[in-house]
Structure formats: C-alpha cells, structure tokens
Design an enzyme around this catalytic site. Structure first.
Site, mmCIF file in Angstrom:
data_model
loop_
_atom_site.group_PDB
_atom_site.id
_atom_site.type_symbol
_atom_site.label_atom_id
_atom_site.label_comp_id
_atom_site.label_asym_id
_atom_site.label_seq_id
_atom_site.Cartn_x
_atom_site.Cartn_y
_atom_site.Cartn_z
ATOM 1 N N SER A 185 0.789 -1.230 0.000
ATOM 2 C CA SER A 185 0.000 0.000 0.000
ATOM 3 C C SER A 185 0.821 1.279 0.000
ATOM 4 C CB SER A 185 -0.941 -0.002 1.195
ATOM 5 O OG SER A 185 -0.193 0.028 2.390
ATOM 6 N N HIS A 213 -5.785 -4.588 -1.714
ATOM 7 C CA HIS A 213 -5.546 -3.415 -2.564
ATOM 8 C C HIS A 213 -5.494 -3.767 -4.048
ATOM 9 C CE1 HIS A 213 -4.904 0.088 -0.031
ATOM 10 N NE2 HIS A 213 -4.235 -0.654 0.825
ATOM 11 N N LYS A 244 -12.680 -1.743 0.207
ATOM 12 C CA LYS A 244 -11.897 -0.892 -0.700
ATOM 13 C C LYS A 244 -12.617 -0.809 -2.058
ATOM 14 C CE LYS A 244 -7.581 -1.076 1.800
ATOM 15 N NZ LYS A 244 -7.164 -2.179 2.675
HETATM 16 C C1 LIG Z 1 -7.057 -2.643 4.066
HETATM 17 C C2 LIG Z 1 -6.358 -3.933 4.239
HETATM 18 C C3 LIG Z 1 -6.787 -4.879 5.183
HETATM 19 C C4 LIG Z 1 -7.899 -4.586 6.150
HETATM 20 O O1 LIG Z 1 -9.146 -4.676 5.532
HETATM 21 P P1 LIG Z 1 -10.441 -4.357 6.399
HETATM 22 O O2 LIG Z 1 -11.522 -5.094 5.688
HETATM 23 O O3 LIG Z 1 -10.607 -2.879 6.385
HETATM 24 O O4 LIG Z 1 -10.198 -4.878 7.762
HETATM 25 C C5 LIG Z 1 -6.131 -6.089 5.239
HETATM 26 N N1 LIG Z 1 -5.094 -6.362 4.430
HETATM 27 C C6 LIG Z 1 -4.631 -5.468 3.540
HETATM 28 C C7 LIG Z 1 -3.480 -5.824 2.679
HETATM 29 C C8 LIG Z 1 -5.248 -4.223 3.422
HETATM 30 O O5 LIG Z 1 -4.780 -3.333 2.551
#
Ligand SMILES: *Cc1c(COP(=O)(O)O)cnc(C)c1O
Length: 401
Positions: A185, A213, A244
C-alpha cells in the site's frame, strides 16, 4: 480511582510523546458521502485522492439500492454469529460470488479483512509448520501470524531470492505457507507472484495472497494479482476486503481450497465469535460482484486514470515510485516537506495524505495519491496542476535540478 491516577499519568506521557514526535493523528471530519469530492466541516469541498474508493462505488446509487432492497427484505441486523442463527441465503450467495470472482472452490465471510487475516493461520498451522511472510505485509497478517504457533520466517519485500533462502531453512518444518500482500500500500508495487509461485513449487510450499488493494484494481479485468500473473485457480488461500474497491463499506473474506474454507468455518475464531455481516452490506456485495462480471467499464477507466496521472506527473518532473496499481507515491523524502505540501494541496482543493517514518522507512517521506474510476480527466488535471504549483512553491520542482 487511585489505580487509574497512575495509569492516567502514564497515558498522558505516552500521548505527549506521540505529539512531540509529530505523529499524533488528527481526523478530518467529512460531512458528505464518500465520493470523488467530499465536503469538510470547514465548508470546503475538496477532490478526494486518498480514499480506497478505487472503482468509485462508495456512493454508487445501484449499490445503495441493492443495500436498501436487502435491508427491506432481510432486515437490519443478524443478532447472531453465522453458525448459530446468523446465516441467510444472501450470505451463501455472496460467498459463491466471491468464489466465482477469484476462481476458487469456496469462500467464507468475515466482519473485516483484518479478521480474515487474524483467523486464517491459527486454525490451519501449528508449531510443526512454517509461515514465510513478506517484510511489508499488512498489520493484520502480522497479527494473524502472531496468533499461530507456526515457526515464522520473514523475507525482504518482494524479494524472491530472499524468499528462496527462507524456504530452504523452512524445509525443517512439516507444511510451509508463503504469505504476501498482492499490492503493497505504500509504494503501489505488486508482489512478484510468478516468482513466488515458482519458488513455492520448487520448495513444497502453499501460497496465500491478500488481495485487499489489488482486487477490483490489478489485472485487465480487475481480478487481482492472480489475474495479472495468470495464476487463477493456483493459489491456495486468498483474503480480501469489501472495504476498498468493492463498495468500501465493511466486510472481508477468505477464499480458496474447499477443505481450507471448511476447516475455517469450524475453527476460525473471528468467524465463530463475531457477528454476521448485515443484509444491507451482503446485498450490495452480491450486486457488486455481479456487476463487475458483466462490465469492465470501471476497471478500464481506473487503469486509464492511473496511467494518465503517472505519465503527466513524471513529465512534470516529479519523482514517482514505479507502480502497477492505483497507488501513486510522489516521493519527497523529507517528512516535514510531505506535511507542508499536503497542507498546501488541501488549500488548492486536493485531498491527499503525506506519509513519513515510521509508516514508511526513514528518509522515504512521500505523498500517496490514490486514483479512482470516479475521477474525470478534469479532476486529474486539477490535481496535477496543484502539485506543480505547490511543488514549485516549495522548491520540489525547480529549474535547477
Ligand atoms: C485494508 C487492508 C486490510 C484490512 O481490511 P479491512 O476489511 O478494512 O479490515 C487487510 N489487508 C490489507 C493488505 C489491506 O490493505
């Protein structure tokens, strides 16, 4: 009371230390739906370039309608965990949709991907086994690995050679699982899944990838890094989020081999001891996967936007990290500069976030720009113009280089 007094002092000291280090996180209050532009409490309306709203679905009317329809027909909340009385037909439909999307055998839903990652390792592996994890994996993977008794190995970010060394060491253990984020990220780089898969074959390891992501984003049709590297159906475990690209509400999933998912339903603690996803979220999720199977319009627009932005920013003279996702890191290296520049950009109506140590390595401060299918050409141009203006004002861009 007395006991708390001492603790209170301790907490105040901690908080002050965070403030003094310049790391205290303030929250900016938004008074509009999450969208391509958002309204702040100041009344200012700004273009949003820091949401994970990759496909622009956060305020999509069709998702809202699907959520409303599911809420009307199946109610507001489930008041139960899945295995007691918290499983509706909709939950099973969404799990099937997730499996279809990733080309896997089965899927299991969680309240968040944080929970999916928190509940995946401990039920599957024990002290006889090895987990080989990328050094830059998401916090939820790190926490999940900690909860298991497996022997841990860490390899340098996206470094297949280092992975191979760790795999050699891990031959001592019974089963081996390599785990990686699909897209990292902070830089926006993808995991080298081709090399990871090859090493896994060579050293007898299973592979898990977190597509949070990357799903909806990476690959020609946005099916994630398994699409990008032509590994559909070959990865043992995939985790991901509904928070996301897929509408951005809440919810996570693990998908993959049938027996793995089966055992998670029996033993995964965040699944067994936490509430079911509400019908509204599930209904909108079903709609989203359905829609993305039928149309590639949003994925195409996202890819165009990301390519356009990176090209124009590079031409303008900015130092852009190589990216294969919708994340674009504008490198500034200096922490203070990253904060100053994001503040000036906000004055120009551009909402972005500056990141610096310890979120990124020391001396690697940057502004992270996240592109969305919802951005129009004029939004991108406005953002680029604001970067150029503030970049010149701060000496990031100059005649002398
Ligand atoms: C955003 C993210 C998460 C967390 O996801 P949520 O559903 O908001 O708990 C987990 N792993 C990665 C790689 C992320 O980017």
């Amino acid at each position: 009371m007395e006991a708390y007094k001492k603790f209170q002092q301790h907490l105040s000291d901690e908080l002050n230390a965070i403030r003094q280090a310049g790391l205290y996180k303030e929250e900016r209050i938004i008074t509009s739906p999450q969208s391509v532009s958002v309204k702040l409490t100041s009344g200012q309306e700004v273009l949003n370039f820091c949401a994970n709203n990759y496909l622009g679905l956060s305020d999509n009317p069709n998702l809202i309608a699907a959520a409303e329809k599911a809420m009307s027909s199946r109610g507001y909340g489930m008041s139960s965990v899945r295995f007691i009385c918290g499983t509706q037909d909709l939950h099973k439909q969404l799990e099937a949709a997730v499996s279809r999307f990733f080309g896997t055998e089965d899927a299991i839903l969680y309240a968040a991907c944080f929970d999916a990652n928190g509940g995946v390792f401990e039920p599957l592996l024990d002290e006889n086994d090895a987990i080989i994890s990328d050094a830059l994996n998401h916090a939820s993977i790190i926490d999940g690995v900690r909860l298991s008794k497996a022997v841990r190995y860490r390899y340098a970010n996206a470094d297949a050679d280092d992975l191979e060394e760790k795999l050699k060491e891990a031959q001592k253990q019974r089963f081996r699982l390599i785990v990686t984020d699909g897209v990292f990220s902070m830089d926006g780089n993808v995991a080298p899944m081709d090399k990871i898969y090859e090493a896994a074959q060579k050293y007898g390891a299973m592979v898990m990838v977190d597509e949070s992501h990357s799903s909806g984003v990476v690959g020609n049709t946005g099916h994630g890094v398994t699409e990008l590297f032509n590994l559909r159906g070959k990865i043992d475990i995939i985790t991901g989020t509904l928070g996301k690209a897929f509408g951005g509400a809440v919810g996570g999933f693990t998908t993959g081999r049938k027996e793995i998912i089966d055992l998670l339903r029996q033993r995964s603690r965040p699944y067994l001891f936490s509430n079911s996803l509400p019908p509204s979220v599930v209904g909108a999720g079903i709609y989203t996967f359905d829609f993305l199977e039928k149309s590639n319009e949003l994925q195409d627009r996202l890819h165009e936007n990301a390519a356009y932005f990176v090209k124009k920013m590079t031409e303008a003279g900015f130092d852009i990290k190589p990216t294969q996702s919708a994340i674009c890191a504008v490198m500034l290296y200096d922490a203070k500069l990253s904060q100053e520049m994001s503040r000036l950009l906000l004055d120009e109506g551009i909402y972005v976030t500056g990141f610096y140590y310890p979120v990124v390595p020391q001396g690697q401060a940057r502004i992270r720009v996240q592109l969305s299918a919802a951005h129009r050409r004029e939004h991108l141009d406005k953002c680029i113009a604001a970067f150029v203006k503030t970049g010149k004002a701060l000496g990031v861009l100059g005649d002398v280089k």
